[in-house]
Design an enzyme around this catalytic site. Structure first.
Site, PDB file in Angstrom:
ATOM      1  N   GLU A 121       3.844   4.174  -0.145  1.00 47.67           N
ATOM      2  CA  GLU A 121       4.877   4.685  -1.027  1.00 47.67           C
ATOM      3  C   GLU A 121       5.662   5.745  -0.274  1.00 47.67           C
ATOM      4  OE1 GLU A 121       3.118   5.987  -4.703  1.00 47.67           O
ATOM      5  OE2 GLU A 121       2.031   4.099  -4.999  1.00 47.67           O
TER       6      GLU A 121
ATOM      7  N   ARG B 119      -5.326  -4.560  12.324  1.00 44.34           N
ATOM      8  CA  ARG B 119      -4.738  -3.766  13.413  1.00 44.34           C
ATOM      9  C   ARG B 119      -4.747  -4.530  14.736  1.00 44.34           C
ATOM     10  NH1 ARG B 119      -6.859   2.021  10.994  1.00 44.34           N
ATOM     11  NH2 ARG B 119      -4.885   2.489   9.934  1.00 44.34           N
TER      12      ARG B 119
ATOM     13  N   LEU C  81       0.827  -1.208   0.000  1.00 40.05           N
ATOM     14  CA  LEU C  81       0.000   0.000   0.000  1.00 40.05           C
ATOM     15  C   LEU C  81       0.862   1.258   0.000  1.00 40.05           C
ATOM     16  CD1 LEU C  81      -2.768   1.446   0.311  1.00 40.05           C
ATOM     17  CD2 LEU C  81      -2.561   1.085   2.791  1.00 40.05           C
TER      18      LEU C  81
ATOM     19  N   ILE D 132       7.726  -2.818   2.232  1.00 40.99           N
ATOM     20  CA  ILE D 132       6.963  -4.042   2.004  1.00 40.99           C
ATOM     21  C   ILE D 132       7.564  -5.179   2.843  1.00 40.99           C
ATOM     22  CG2 ILE D 132       6.031  -5.617   0.291  1.00 40.99           C
ATOM     23  CD1 ILE D 132       5.174  -2.577   0.104  1.00 40.99           C
TER      24      ILE D 132
ATOM     25  N   GLU E 253       1.169  -0.177   9.897  1.00 42.58           N
ATOM     26  CA  GLU E 253      -0.290  -0.325   9.810  1.00 42.58           C
ATOM     27  C   GLU E 253      -1.011   0.891  10.388  1.00 42.58           C
ATOM     28  OE1 GLU E 253      -2.513  -3.772   9.947  1.00 42.58           O
ATOM     29  OE2 GLU E 253      -0.822  -5.122   9.684  1.00 42.58           O
TER      30      GLU E 253
ATOM     31  N   GLY F 136       2.430   7.771   2.710  1.00 37.97           N
ATOM     32  CA  GLY F 136       2.429   6.903   3.875  1.00 37.97           C
ATOM     33  C   GLY F 136       1.063   6.957   4.535  1.00 37.97           C
TER      34      GLY F 136
END
Length: 389
Positions: free
Chosen positions: A134, A252, A132, A164, A373, A138
């Site tokens: 970059e 989460r 997700l 990643i 996350e 973020g």
């Protein structure tokens, strides 16, 4: 270690959950813990942990039975992650990231995509990563620049994803990319895809040099005219970011579980040490100041455990408070992990600052749980918005 069950007036973890805990703890202490320090020191992937988890069926317990998985509930998945993290946070990312990467598939993918990806992960023949973030996107995920365009019966991806987890070890990657740059709302122009490591135009960059979780490789991944079949989209075009956000409600709590396990491991190590370390003629665990520290550490861990399990159950049953509780569990448990591991280092004194004991590694590993996350600052924004609705 409690959670509201379906029975009237009951507040306890089910017996099968405690049996699962005992099984995972035994495996972790025998097959994972002996390699944890060396894995950290040499920054290598914990292959021993991976093999042990796969052999025991603990690598992806959440995958439903219809896709050849065990169909374990959300609390069971948290317990697996917690117990592995208690001895090695890096190894706990094997089941944690398998869940993170496959949750969007479970939520929104076609049955064809589910059958393509999930059985191999359930069997341990493959693993998955989630893409997700970059460099410039973020917390502001909607500003991502990776693009995907449809050409005939293929999607063509271009761009770079960063941070990643387990990149290079995973076979499958769940990737978010912009499919409609002109969308009125940025979020409505983002779609989700499943990319395989063998797809043309896909490559993995260099490993990041990190503070902690050094046994889990973190890399950029690159898409240079990466070609994937058109049916590897997850859900409808433009629904990718919404699927990603729904995913985080499920995952989460698992980061909360990882943090919880790190904290428990640090407390267990500290308790053992203060019983043996002598100063002024007696074990330092007999001093009231040390006892007060231990009591506070134990209290915070137990509070975090209840919140993590309650949030996992809330998400699974579709509770309206699930988003708030997932953010609360992740932020509280990770803050507790940082506090408890810091106190554990303090209780070890100078020895705690060396790599001869595990608490300095646990302290380094704990930090990331406050960041990935969704940073804990973002979690508080999520919670506040839920409260203000």
């Amino acid at each position: 270690m409690a959670q509201v069950t379906d029975g009237p007036g009951l507040y306890q973890v089910a017996e099968e959950h405690e049996e699962l805990r005992a099984a995972v703890r035994a495996l972790a202490e025998k097959e994972i813990a002996p390699y944890a320090a060396e894995v950290d020191e040499h920054e290598r992937y914990p292959v021993e942990a991976r093999d042990a988890l796969v052999k025991a069926g603990f690598n992806a317990v959440h995958i439903p039975e219809e896709y050849e998985g065990q169909g374990a509930d959300a609390i069971a998945a948290c317990i697996v992650i917690e117990e592995v993290a208690r001895v090695d946070a890096s190894a706990s990312l094997i089941p944690a990231v398998n869940k993170l990467a496959t949750q969007p598939i479970l939520l929104a993918a076609s049955d064809q995509v589910k059958k393509l990806v999930l059985p191999s992960i359930a069997a341990g023949e493959a693993s998955a990563s989630y893409a997700l973030s970059e460099r410039e996107a973020g917390s502001d995920t909607a500003s991502m620049r990776t693009r995907a365009r449809l050409e005939g019966d293929s999607w063509i991806l271009n761009g770079t994803k960063c941070w990643i987890t387990n990149a290079g070890e995973s076979s499958w990657y769940t990737v978010m990319a912009v499919t409609d740059p002109a969308a009125e709302k940025k979020a409505d122009g983002i779609s989700a895809f499943v990319v395989h490591a063998d797809d043309p135009g896909f490559s993995v960059g260099a490993k990041e040099r990190k503070l902690g979780i050094k046994g889990s490789p973190t890399c950029e991944i690159h898409f240079e005219n990466c070609v994937i079949p058109a049916d590897r989209i997850i859900g409808e075009p433009g629904t990718g970011l919404r699927t990603a956000l729904r995913t985080l409600e499920h995952t989460r709590p698992t980061i909360g579980a990882q943090a919880l396990g790190i904290a428990q491991g640090a407390l267990d190590a500290a308790v053992g040490y203060v019983k043996e370390r002598k100063q002024f003629g007696k074990a330092i665990g007999e001093f009231q100041g040390v006892q007060f520290m231990l009591a506070d550490m134990g209290t915070k861990i137990e509070a975090a455990r209840h919140l993590v399990y309650a949030s996992a159950a809330a998400t699974e049953r579709g509770d309206a408070r699930a988003s708030f509780m997932a953010s609360a569990a992740k932020s509280y448990a990770s803050d507790v992990a940082m506090e408890v591991t810091t106190d554990a280092v303090q209780l070890f004194g100078g020895a705690g600052y060396t790599r001869d004991f595990p608490v300095e590694r646990m302290m380094r590993d704990a930090k990331i749980t406050q960041i990935y996350e969704g940073t804990n600052q973002i979690q508080r924004l999520v919670m506040a918005r839920q409260l203000l609705k």
